[in-house]
Structure formats: C-alpha cells, structure tokens
Design a protein around this motif. Structure first.
Motif, PDB file in Angstrom:
ATOM      1  N   PRO A  21       0.832  -1.205   0.000  1.00 25.78           N
ATOM      2  CA  PRO A  21       0.000   0.000   0.000  1.00 25.78           C
ATOM      3  C   PRO A  21       0.863   1.249   0.000  1.00 25.78           C
ATOM      4  O   PRO A  21       2.048   1.192   0.347  1.00 25.78           O
ATOM      5  CB  PRO A  21      -0.811  -0.134   1.286  1.00 25.78           C
ATOM      6  N   PRO A  22       0.289   2.393  -0.352  1.00 21.07           N
ATOM      7  CA  PRO A  22       1.075   3.626  -0.400  1.00 21.07           C
ATOM      8  C   PRO A  22       1.618   4.035   0.956  1.00 21.07           C
ATOM      9  O   PRO A  22       2.630   4.711   1.045  1.00 21.07           O
ATOM     10  CB  PRO A  22       0.069   4.658  -0.934  1.00 21.07           C
ATOM     11  N   PHE A  23       0.938   3.613   2.001  1.00 21.30           N
ATOM     12  CA  PHE A  23       1.401   3.923   3.357  1.00 21.30           C
ATOM     13  C   PHE A  23       1.075   2.726   4.247  1.00 21.30           C
ATOM     14  O   PHE A  23      -0.083   2.385   4.443  1.00 21.30           O
ATOM     15  CB  PHE A  23       0.714   5.192   3.884  1.00 21.30           C
ATOM     16  N   LEU A  24       2.113   2.071   4.760  1.00 21.13           N
ATOM     17  CA  LEU A  24       1.933   0.886   5.599  1.00 21.13           C
ATOM     18  C   LEU A  24       1.679   1.348   7.029  1.00 21.13           C
ATOM     19  O   LEU A  24       2.594   1.415   7.854  1.00 21.13           O
ATOM     20  CB  LEU A  24       3.174  -0.006   5.512  1.00 21.13           C
ATOM     21  N   ALA A  25       0.433   1.652   7.321  1.00 18.97           N
ATOM     22  CA  ALA A  25       0.078   2.257   8.606  1.00 18.97           C
ATOM     23  C   ALA A  25       0.087   1.240   9.731  1.00 18.97           C
ATOM     24  O   ALA A  25      -0.264   0.075   9.553  1.00 18.97           O
ATOM     25  CB  ALA A  25      -1.306   2.901   8.504  1.00 18.97           C
ATOM     26  N   GLY A  26       0.500   1.695  10.916  1.00 15.32           N
ATOM     27  CA  GLY A  26       0.353   0.915  12.122  1.00 15.32           C
ATOM     28  C   GLY A  26       1.291  -0.262  12.285  1.00 15.32           C
ATOM     29  O   GLY A  26       1.068  -1.109  13.147  1.00 15.32           O
ATOM     30  N   ARG A  27       2.350  -0.332  11.504  1.00 19.45           N
ATOM     31  CA  ARG A  27       3.262  -1.476  11.598  1.00 19.45           C
ATOM     32  C   ARG A  27       4.679  -1.028  11.987  1.00 19.45           C
ATOM     33  O   ARG A  27       5.646  -1.714  11.687  1.00 19.45           O
ATOM     34  CB  ARG A  27       3.312  -2.229  10.267  1.00 19.45           C
ATOM     35  N   GLU A  28       4.784   0.099  12.679  1.00 17.09           N
ATOM     36  CA  GLU A  28       6.098   0.643  13.016  1.00 17.09           C
ATOM     37  C   GLU A  28       6.891  -0.298  13.939  1.00 17.09           C
ATOM     38  O   GLU A  28       8.095  -0.513  13.739  1.00 17.09           O
ATOM     39  CB  GLU A  28       5.959   2.020  13.678  1.00 17.09           C
ATOM     40  N   ASP A  29       6.233  -0.848  14.955  1.00 19.85           N
ATOM     41  CA  ASP A  29       6.933  -1.736  15.893  1.00 19.85           C
ATOM     42  C   ASP A  29       7.437  -2.986  15.185  1.00 19.85           C
ATOM     43  O   ASP A  29       8.565  -3.452  15.430  1.00 19.85           O
ATOM     44  CB  ASP A  29       6.002  -2.137  17.039  1.00 19.85           C
ATOM     45  N   GLU A  30       6.602  -3.534  14.300  1.00 12.81           N
ATOM     46  CA  GLU A  30       6.998  -4.741  13.568  1.00 12.81           C
ATOM     47  C   GLU A  30       8.173  -4.446  12.635  1.00 12.81           C
ATOM     48  O   GLU A  30       9.114  -5.251  12.532  1.00 12.81           O
ATOM     49  CB  GLU A  30       5.812  -5.272  12.757  1.00 12.81           C
ATOM     50  N   LYS A  31       8.117  -3.289  11.962  1.00 16.10           N
ATOM     51  CA  LYS A  31       9.218  -2.921  11.068  1.00 16.10           C
ATOM     52  C   LYS A  31      10.502  -2.721  11.864  1.00 16.10           C
ATOM     53  O   LYS A  31      11.590  -3.100  11.413  1.00 16.10           O
ATOM     54  CB  LYS A  31       8.859  -1.642  10.303  1.00 16.10           C
ATOM     55  N   HIS A  32      10.388  -2.140  13.058  1.00 14.25           N
ATOM     56  CA  HIS A  32      11.566  -1.906  13.894  1.00 14.25           C
ATOM     57  C   HIS A  32      12.232  -3.236  14.257  1.00 14.25           C
ATOM     58  O   HIS A  32      13.461  -3.363  14.205  1.00 14.25           O
ATOM     59  CB  HIS A  32      11.159  -1.151  15.160  1.00 14.25           C
ATOM     60  N   LYS A  33      11.420  -4.225  14.625  1.00 15.26           N
ATOM     61  CA  LYS A  33      11.973  -5.538  14.964  1.00 15.26           C
ATOM     62  C   LYS A  33      12.624  -6.184  13.740  1.00 15.26           C
ATOM     63  O   LYS A  33      13.706  -6.780  13.841  1.00 15.26           O
ATOM     64  CB  LYS A  33      10.876  -6.448  15.514  1.00 15.26           C
ATOM     65  N   LEU A  34      11.965  -6.063  12.589  1.00 15.36           N
ATOM     66  CA  LEU A  34      12.523  -6.614  11.349  1.00 15.36           C
ATOM     67  C   LEU A  34      13.865  -5.973  11.015  1.00 15.36           C
ATOM     68  O   LEU A  34      14.849  -6.661  10.749  1.00 15.36           O
ATOM     69  CB  LEU A  34      11.540  -6.396  10.191  1.00 15.36           C
ATOM     70  N   TYR A  35      13.901  -4.652  11.033  1.00 12.93           N
ATOM     71  CA  TYR A  35      15.135  -3.952  10.691  1.00 12.93           C
ATOM     72  C   TYR A  35      16.252  -4.272  11.676  1.00 12.93           C
ATOM     73  O   TYR A  35      17.419  -4.347  11.298  1.00 12.93           O
ATOM     74  CB  TYR A  35      14.902  -2.438  10.650  1.00 12.93           C
ATOM     75  N   LEU A  65       6.708  -7.680   4.203  1.00  8.57           N
ATOM     76  CA  LEU A  65       7.939  -8.287   3.684  1.00  8.57           C
ATOM     77  C   LEU A  65       8.459  -7.530   2.469  1.00  8.57           C
ATOM     78  O   LEU A  65       9.655  -7.275   2.339  1.00  8.57           O
ATOM     79  CB  LEU A  65       7.692  -9.747   3.301  1.00  8.57           C
ATOM     80  N   GLU A  66       7.546  -7.213   1.567  1.00 14.27           N
ATOM     81  CA  GLU A  66       7.945  -6.530   0.332  1.00 14.27           C
ATOM     82  C   GLU A  66       8.559  -5.170   0.622  1.00 14.27           C
ATOM     83  O   GLU A  66       9.587  -4.805   0.051  1.00 14.27           O
ATOM     84  CB  GLU A  66       6.737  -6.371  -0.607  1.00 14.27           C
ATOM     85  N   GLN A  67       7.927  -4.408   1.509  1.00 10.28           N
ATOM     86  CA  GLN A  67       8.443  -3.059   1.794  1.00 10.28           C
ATOM     87  C   GLN A  67       9.783  -3.121   2.505  1.00 10.28           C
ATOM     88  O   GLN A  67      10.723  -2.411   2.137  1.00 10.28           O
ATOM     89  CB  GLN A  67       7.444  -2.263   2.640  1.00 10.28           C
TER      90      GLN A  67
END
Length: 407
Positions: A21-35, A65-67
């Motif tokens: 999506p143009p903006f992956l809302a509400g997944r900041e914590d998950e992205k932080h763990k991934l990164y 995953l894609e982003q």
C-alpha cells in the motif's frame, strides 16, 4: 475517456494480493523488529534466531515483507551490493531437495557448482570425477555456503510459509542453523497464516523456540485513518471527520478493506471540481462497490465449507458472537456439542478446528491464549446468511399453507 483512464492508473491505493500500500500504517513496531534483526545480519553479524510472521489473510504480511525487503535492498546498494535480500516462492520448495537447491541458489552459488568434484581425471580411455569423503558431506557444502555468506550476508524470505511441509521446513531450518554455526551471516524470515505455527510445531525443530515471532492484528482507529488520509493528501484530497468515522466503522481495522475504501473514495475525490473534500455523501456512493467486494470475499471463505459443516459454523458463530473470545479447549467443546446435535462423530473436531483457522474464521494473536474473530464483519455475514435462510424457509412454508388452504 483518456483522462478517466489516466486517473485510474494513478490511483495510489492497492487492492491486489501482496501489493504494498502507499502507506503501511500501524506497523512501526513490527518494522523496527525486522530492521533490527535483518540489519544485524546484513552488517555481518551471525544472529542466533530466525523470524516468523503470522496473521490471517489480508493483514499485510506480504506487504510488510515486500516493503522491508525493498528498503533493505536499497540499503545494500549503498554498500556496493555486499548483502543479498531474496524473496523465495514457497512452490519452489515442495521437497527437501528443491528447498536445498533454492537455498543454495539464493545464497549465490549454483547447485551444480556447489557439488563440483575435488578433481577430474581424464585420459584417452576414461573421464571420471573423484569426490573425497569430505566433499560428499552436506556439512561440507554448508561450510562452503557459510564462506559465501561471510562475503555476502543473506536475508532468506519465504512468504506463504504455512504451505511448507513440516519435513521441508525442518530441513531448511537445520541448513540455515548449520550455515550459521559455521560462521555464515544468514537469517530466515518466514511469513504465513496462523497455521504456520502448526508447521513449526510439527517440524519438531526445538531451537526455533528462541526465534522471534510477530503477529499482525487489525489496525486501530488512528492507524486506519492514516492509511487513507496520507495517500489522499498527496493528491490534495481531504476527508471530513464524519466521513472518516463511517469508513473506519465499516472497515473494522482490516487493511484490505481500508484499501478498498481508499480506492473508491479517491476515484470520487479526484473528479471533484475545486476543493477535493470527501463528504458523507461520497461514502454513501462508494459503499455499494466496497460492499460488493466484501461480499465476494465472505462468500469465498464460507464457500469452502460443506453444507453440514456450514450449518455447524453458523451455530458456532451465534454462540461465539454472544460470549466473545474463548480458549481452544472451549471452542473444541463447542464443536463437539454441535457435532452431537447433528448426529455426527466427535472425531471430526480437530479437522473442523483446523479449518476454522485455515479459512480465517478465528485466530489467536501473539501473547494471547484465547481465540477471537479474525474479522468481526465475517461473523455478521455468516449470521445474516442464516437469517436469510430462515426467512426464505418461513416464506416457503407460508406459501405452502396458502396453497393448502385454497384447496
């Protein structure tokens, strides 16, 4: 017509499977763990765990995953391509042999080259290859792969991982673990529906207990609003609070439905003359198309159940709707009770429970022991189907009574 086509192609909202999506809302914590985990691997550190992401369909697993993969790839390009971020198709890993070939090729060594003989003997009469005992062992192959990973750290991503056979999953986990023990920076990232947890359990890979887990749940109101407002703002489209409240109430925090709503409202907003403001009247216009798409999704899910199982599911839905979240034991008891009412064997309980998970009827997010509706509006659809069936049955009985009385 040309302008209409151009506007449609510029629609920022995505409504297809796996599209970011143009903006992956509400997944900041998950992205932080991934990164955090993936970044350490890309930096050359040998981490001791993999990462597993699970959630019902439509929650944004593939998009996440894609982003993250895309952003990590851009990061590695800035480091002169030192690392590899690969997204692997699950259908390329149907057997252990296929999985190993895929892993080797994704690391960057062709399967054939990884198994080259120690030396080749050739004369006029015979050409033969000789492998030492060391060369023949899989441990030695993993040692070669570890050396390759030290030069080029690897993030090995697998989507739809719940479709992996347990023995294949176990083999891939063992191989990644062996490469790491030989000093190779590599991490596995496996995303799938909640049945992924069953695959992990059936694989019997005990050290996976130390891996990291992420579950993606429905979005809250603030993140739901951001998922629509942010992409619209790039087209100078605004939405009133009253209109947004109606959208949030209907979408129920489900990322896929928020994209449906955003797409339809954007089409209306982009055609407005002057100030592009989405009003409640626009929500009313878009509701019909969004409802059609939702109905198709519900019918697809409910259509996976046989007639008898479907009646059982309706009865369960009515009971779960009233009592709310319950643990697995209570759900199994309820299934058994409904089976008895239908005169069926209680041995079907496990099959039905697994199908409830597989068809995204209920699930248990990380950190909870209770099961809840994966999508509350799907419960509403199932109950409405029963009301319609009952109304039709009542109408047919009334018609029969009229015919009988007229005779």
């Amino acid at each position: 017509m040309a302008n209409g086509i151009q506007n449609i192609t510029k629609n920022p909202f995505t409504t297809g499977h796996g599209k970011v999506p143009p903006f992956l809302a509400g997944r900041e914590d998950e992205k932080h763990k991934l990164y955090g985990l993936l970044g350490r691997t890309i930096g050359g550190e040998v981490v001791t765990s993999n990462l597993h992401i699970f959630a019902p369909r439509g929650m944004g697993k593939t998009s996440l995953l894609e982003q993250v993969g895309k952003e990590l790839k851009s990061l590695k390009e800035g480091k002169k391509g030192k690392s590899a971020v690969v997204m692997t198709a699950v259908n390329a890993m149907r057997t252990i042999e296929e999985a190993r070939k895929t892993l080797i090729d994704d690391i960057g060594v062709s399967f054939r080259n990884s198994l080259l003989p120690e030396r080749v003997i050739a004369d006029l009469n015979v050409v033969s290859a000789q492998w030492s005992a060391k060369e023949k062992s899989w441990s030695n192959v993993c040692g070669n792969l570890a050396e390759k990973c030290r030069k080029r750290p690897v993030v090995f991503m697998v989507d739809e991982a719940h479709r992996l056979a347990p023995d294949v999953f176990a083999a891939v986990m063992d191989d990644i673990e062996m490469i790491r023990r030989k000093g190779g920076p590599i991490i596995g990232v496996f995303a799938g529906k909640p049945l992924l947890l069953d695959v992990i359990g059936e694989a019997g890979v005990s050290y996976e207990e130390r891996s990291e887990y992420i579950s993606l749940d429905l979005l809250g109101d603030r993140d739901s609003a951001a998922a629509i407002e942010y992409p619209m703002s790039n087209s100078s489209i605004k939405i009133t609070q009253a209109a947004m409240n109606q959208v949030i109430e209907d979408a129920q925090g489900y990322p896929t439905y928020l994209q449906y709503w955003g797409s339809e409202l954007w089409k209306l907003g982009i055609e407005k003359a002057g100030q592009n403001v989405i009003q409640e009247t626009d929500v009313a216009l878009a509701r019909s198309e969004v409802s059609k798409r939702k109905q198709l999704a519900y019918q697809s899910r409910f259509g996976q159940w046989s007639k008898g199982d479907g009646r059982l599911l309706v009865s369960l839905t009515d009971r779960l709707w009233k009592i709310g979240d319950v643990n697995k034991l209570r759900i199994e008891e309820m299934i058994e009770e409904e089976l008895v009412k239908q005169g069926r064997n209680a041995i079907e309980t496990d099959r039905i429970f697994r199908k409830m998970i597989d068809t995204d009827y209920v699930w248990s997010p990380l950190g909870t022991t209770n099961y809840k509706a994966a999508l509350p509006s799907y419960f509403s659809f199932i109950l409405s189907q029963e009301r319609e069936r009952a109304a039709q049955q009542k109408s047919e009985q009334a018609d029969k009574m009229k015919q009988f009385s007229s005779q």
